[in-house]
Design a protein around this motif. Structure first.
Motif, PDB file in Angstrom:
ATOM      1  N   ILE A 225      50.836  51.288  49.163  1.00 53.96           N
ATOM      2  CA  ILE A 225      49.551  50.909  49.767  1.00 53.96           C
ATOM      3  C   ILE A 225      49.359  51.680  51.062  1.00 53.96           C
ATOM      4  O   ILE A 225      50.318  52.216  51.652  1.00 53.96           O
ATOM      5  CB  ILE A 225      49.476  49.392  50.042  1.00 53.96           C
ATOM      6  CG1 ILE A 225      50.611  48.942  50.985  1.00 53.96           C
ATOM      7  CG2 ILE A 225      49.508  48.615  48.748  1.00 53.96           C
ATOM      8  CD1 ILE A 225      50.506  47.489  51.412  1.00 53.96           C
ATOM      9  N   TYR A 227      46.186  52.000  54.597  1.00 56.09           N
ATOM     10  CA  TYR A 227      45.062  51.317  55.235  1.00 56.09           C
ATOM     11  C   TYR A 227      44.149  52.323  55.888  1.00 56.09           C
ATOM     12  O   TYR A 227      44.525  53.485  56.132  1.00 56.09           O
ATOM     13  CB  TYR A 227      45.558  50.277  56.258  1.00 56.09           C
ATOM     14  CG  TYR A 227      46.283  50.863  57.440  1.00 56.09           C
ATOM     15  CD1 TYR A 227      45.596  51.238  58.609  1.00 56.09           C
ATOM     16  CD2 TYR A 227      47.666  51.032  57.419  1.00 56.09           C
ATOM     17  CE1 TYR A 227      46.263  51.773  59.695  1.00 56.09           C
ATOM     18  CE2 TYR A 227      48.337  51.554  58.496  1.00 56.09           C
ATOM     19  CZ  TYR A 227      47.634  51.930  59.633  1.00 56.09           C
ATOM     20  OH  TYR A 227      48.290  52.469  60.719  1.00 56.09           O
ATOM     21  N   PHE A 242      42.535  47.730  53.358  1.00 53.01           N
ATOM     22  CA  PHE A 242      43.807  48.010  52.711  1.00 53.01           C
ATOM     23  C   PHE A 242      43.530  48.471  51.287  1.00 53.01           C
ATOM     24  O   PHE A 242      42.651  47.925  50.603  1.00 53.01           O
ATOM     25  CB  PHE A 242      44.697  46.765  52.686  1.00 53.01           C
ATOM     26  CG  PHE A 242      45.065  46.262  54.045  1.00 53.01           C
ATOM     27  CD1 PHE A 242      46.002  46.922  54.810  1.00 53.01           C
ATOM     28  CD2 PHE A 242      44.446  45.133  54.570  1.00 53.01           C
ATOM     29  CE1 PHE A 242      46.336  46.454  56.071  1.00 53.01           C
ATOM     30  CE2 PHE A 242      44.776  44.669  55.820  1.00 53.01           C
ATOM     31  CZ  PHE A 242      45.720  45.333  56.584  1.00 53.01           C
ATOM     32  N   THR A 244      45.373  50.355  47.531  1.00 50.09           N
ATOM     33  CA  THR A 244      46.544  50.790  46.775  1.00 50.09           C
ATOM     34  C   THR A 244      46.334  52.222  46.293  1.00 50.09           C
ATOM     35  O   THR A 244      45.207  52.727  46.258  1.00 50.09           O
ATOM     36  CB  THR A 244      46.774  49.891  45.546  1.00 50.09           C
ATOM     37  OG1 THR A 244      45.722  50.129  44.597  1.00 50.09           O
ATOM     38  CG2 THR A 244      46.779  48.415  45.944  1.00 50.09           C
ATOM     39  N   PHE A 263      47.127  40.931  48.771  1.00 49.06           N
ATOM     40  CA  PHE A 263      47.654  41.548  49.991  1.00 49.06           C
ATOM     41  C   PHE A 263      48.081  40.414  50.928  1.00 49.06           C
ATOM     42  O   PHE A 263      47.251  39.577  51.306  1.00 49.06           O
ATOM     43  CB  PHE A 263      46.601  42.421  50.664  1.00 49.06           C
ATOM     44  CG  PHE A 263      46.186  43.625  49.852  1.00 49.06           C
ATOM     45  CD1 PHE A 263      46.783  44.852  50.058  1.00 49.06           C
ATOM     46  CD2 PHE A 263      45.198  43.511  48.882  1.00 49.06           C
ATOM     47  CE1 PHE A 263      46.409  45.959  49.314  1.00 49.06           C
ATOM     48  CE2 PHE A 263      44.810  44.597  48.121  1.00 49.06           C
ATOM     49  CZ  PHE A 263      45.416  45.833  48.341  1.00 49.06           C
ATOM     50  N   GLN A 276      42.605  39.666  48.807  1.00 50.18           N
ATOM     51  CA  GLN A 276      42.822  40.076  47.426  1.00 50.18           C
ATOM     52  C   GLN A 276      41.735  41.025  46.976  1.00 50.18           C
ATOM     53  O   GLN A 276      40.632  41.056  47.517  1.00 50.18           O
ATOM     54  CB  GLN A 276      42.874  38.871  46.491  1.00 50.18           C
ATOM     55  CG  GLN A 276      41.581  38.087  46.396  1.00 50.18           C
ATOM     56  CD  GLN A 276      41.731  36.813  45.575  1.00 50.18           C
ATOM     57  OE1 GLN A 276      42.695  36.083  45.735  1.00 50.18           O
ATOM     58  NE2 GLN A 276      40.768  36.562  44.695  1.00 50.18           N
ATOM     59  N   VAL A 299      52.303  44.327  56.153  1.00 57.77           N
ATOM     60  CA  VAL A 299      51.420  44.137  55.004  1.00 57.77           C
ATOM     61  C   VAL A 299      52.150  44.538  53.727  1.00 57.77           C
ATOM     62  O   VAL A 299      52.780  45.594  53.658  1.00 57.77           O
ATOM     63  CB  VAL A 299      50.127  44.970  55.147  1.00 57.77           C
ATOM     64  CG1 VAL A 299      49.161  44.671  54.000  1.00 57.77           C
ATOM     65  CG2 VAL A 299      49.475  44.716  56.499  1.00 57.77           C
ATOM     66  N   GLU A 300      52.062  43.658  52.708  1.00 58.38           N
ATOM     67  CA  GLU A 300      52.677  43.898  51.405  1.00 58.38           C
ATOM     68  C   GLU A 300      51.688  43.475  50.329  1.00 58.38           C
ATOM     69  O   GLU A 300      50.924  42.523  50.525  1.00 58.38           O
ATOM     70  CB  GLU A 300      53.969  43.090  51.293  1.00 58.38           C
ATOM     71  CG  GLU A 300      54.960  43.609  50.293  1.00 58.38           C
ATOM     72  CD  GLU A 300      56.300  42.884  50.387  1.00 58.38           C
ATOM     73  OE1 GLU A 300      57.194  43.203  49.585  1.00 58.38           O
ATOM     74  OE2 GLU A 300      56.443  42.001  51.252  1.00 58.38           O
ATOM     75  N   ALA A 301      51.693  44.166  49.186  1.00 53.40           N
ATOM     76  CA  ALA A 301      50.775  43.849  48.091  1.00 53.40           C
ATOM     77  C   ALA A 301      51.563  43.500  46.833  1.00 53.40           C
ATOM     78  O   ALA A 301      52.660  44.020  46.612  1.00 53.40           O
ATOM     79  CB  ALA A 301      49.833  45.019  47.828  1.00 53.40           C
TER      80      ALA A 301
END
Length: 409
Positions: A225, A227, A242, A244, A263, A276, A299-301
């Protein structure tokens, strides 16, 4: 006494039985029959009869049995021969048949004959396919079942050749199958690429209808991901986006349209936010407002149950570094601001401002909230709620807290 009565009953029964009329014994029939029909093999749907010659005139019956059931055929005569016409529903059914000629309650002859499948009127082909959607990869497959019959719905003979045809993208393949116990079947395995697969069958110049199976991408694999934002200041106004990269499965297929991506944002205080987005052409996006004060985000998805991204760090620096607090009307009017941002411009309207009021014992009496307008915010401390006395005021906005002790008159 009981034994004496029993003896008397036995004697009486013997006496009466001796006086009864003698049972008539029926003489066996002396009529002889000979099968005149030489054929033992017939074709389904074509009428036929069984003919017999008789040594003398009689009226026998024919017991006929096959897969349809059992029936008793009455005698008809043709050229002096005894003839039995097989009913239509019996001669349309293929398979082995059993017959028995009965005269005067005595079986005179018996035999078997065969009715074969009728291929003269064409072949009827039924086919079934399921499931109608698969995921890419050789682990998933659909069952393709074919049933070939003649005009009278009789299954074609075992080992009848049936062709299964599969088309996917530029590839087309055929497989020769052999029927057994009515059906022929095969497993149609999913290819590694997503798309639309067409399947059909053919038998004796008869083609089945076309079936369509949709091959969907398999579960996504881990992705990355990134940003995008206009600036790095925590002004509570701008939007950070954000996104992907293209999410794919293990075979390189782009993830199905509409795949949900979450997210998860964790700030340096341990608080969590969630956004999301759904995929379009394999990419998903989500948007959040900048924080209102200096912060650091991780931040993680995730695609639930399938894939995740590596975490990324996003830092925000304070857009407001200081502000003034002014007291008017015997300290009962508290004015906050002007609030100025990183270019010395007034912050956008709506910046949250809070005022906490404590008494001399440190107890919180009330928390007042407002938002900025034209870069400023105001609070009115009414005498009805805050009588004359000493108070501690804590003002907080843009992540900056200021404490003032005041006397209210």
């Amino acid at each position: 006494m009981k034994m004496h009565i029993l003896h008397i009953c036995i004697m009486l029964s013997l006496l009466f039985s001796g006086c009864s009329k003698k049972t008539e014994v029926k003489k066996a029939s002396n009529v002889n029959f000979e099968l005149l029909t030489s054929e033992e093999n017939f074709t389904a749907g074509e009428p036929f009869s069984l003919k017999f010659s008789a040594s003398e005139k009689s009226s026998p019956v024919l017991v006929f049995r096959n897969a349809v059931g059992t029936t008793i055929l009455e005698t008809s005569y043709s050229d002096g021969a005894v003839q039995f016409d097989v009913p239509k529903n019996f001669y349309e059914k293929s398979g082995i048949c059993y017959w028995s000629l009965v005269s005067d309650a005595e079986e005179k002859m018996k035999g078997t004959l065969n009715i074969h499948v009728n291929n003269k009127n064409g072949t009827f082909l039924e086919s079934y396919l399921g499931p109608r959607s698969l995921t890419a990869g050789p682990e998933d497959y659909a069952m393709f079942v074919m049933l070939a019959t003649d005009f009278y719905d009789n299954p074609l003979n075992d080992s009848t050749s049936i062709t299964s045809k599969v088309q996917f993208q530029k590839n087309q393949s055929e497989e020769i199958l052999r029927s057994k116990n009515l059906i022929a079947w095969t497993r149609v395995r999913a290819p590694e690429k997503s798309g639309r697969m067409l399947i059909s069958a053919a038998c004796n110049e008869t083609d089945s209808k076309e079936f369509t199976t949709i091959i969907y991408p398999a579960n996504p694999i881990d992705f990355t991901i990134s940003y995008d934002r206009n600036h790095e200041y925590a002004d509570g106004n701008q939007v950070i986006k954000f996104k992907t990269d293209i999410i794919r499965d293990t075979y390189g297929n782009i993830a199905s349209e509409g795949t949900l991506v979450y997210f998860i944002i964790t700030d340096n205080q341990g608080a969590r936010l969630k956004a999301q987005g759904t995929t379009l052409n394999g990419k998903a996006e989500a948007r959040l407002l900048h924080p209102e004060h200096q912060a650091s985000w991780s931040v993680e998805a995730f695609v639930t149950g399938a894939a995740r991204s590596k975490p990324i760090k996003v830092a925000f620096i304070a857009s407001v570094t200081d502000y003034e607090v002014t007291f008017l009307d015997d300290n009962r009017t508290v004015s906050v601001g002007p609030l100025k941002s990183f270019m010395n411009q007034l912050v956008p309207d709506g910046m949250p401002i809070s005022l906490s009021v404590k008494d001399v014992n440190g107890d919180v009496l009330d928390v007042l909230r407002t938002s900025s307008m034209q870069g400023e915010g105001k609070f009115e401390l009414s005498p009805d709620f805050f009588p004359t006395g000493s108070y501690e005021l804590k003002i907080k906005t843009a992540g900056i807290t200021k404490t003032k002790s005041v006397e209210l008159k």
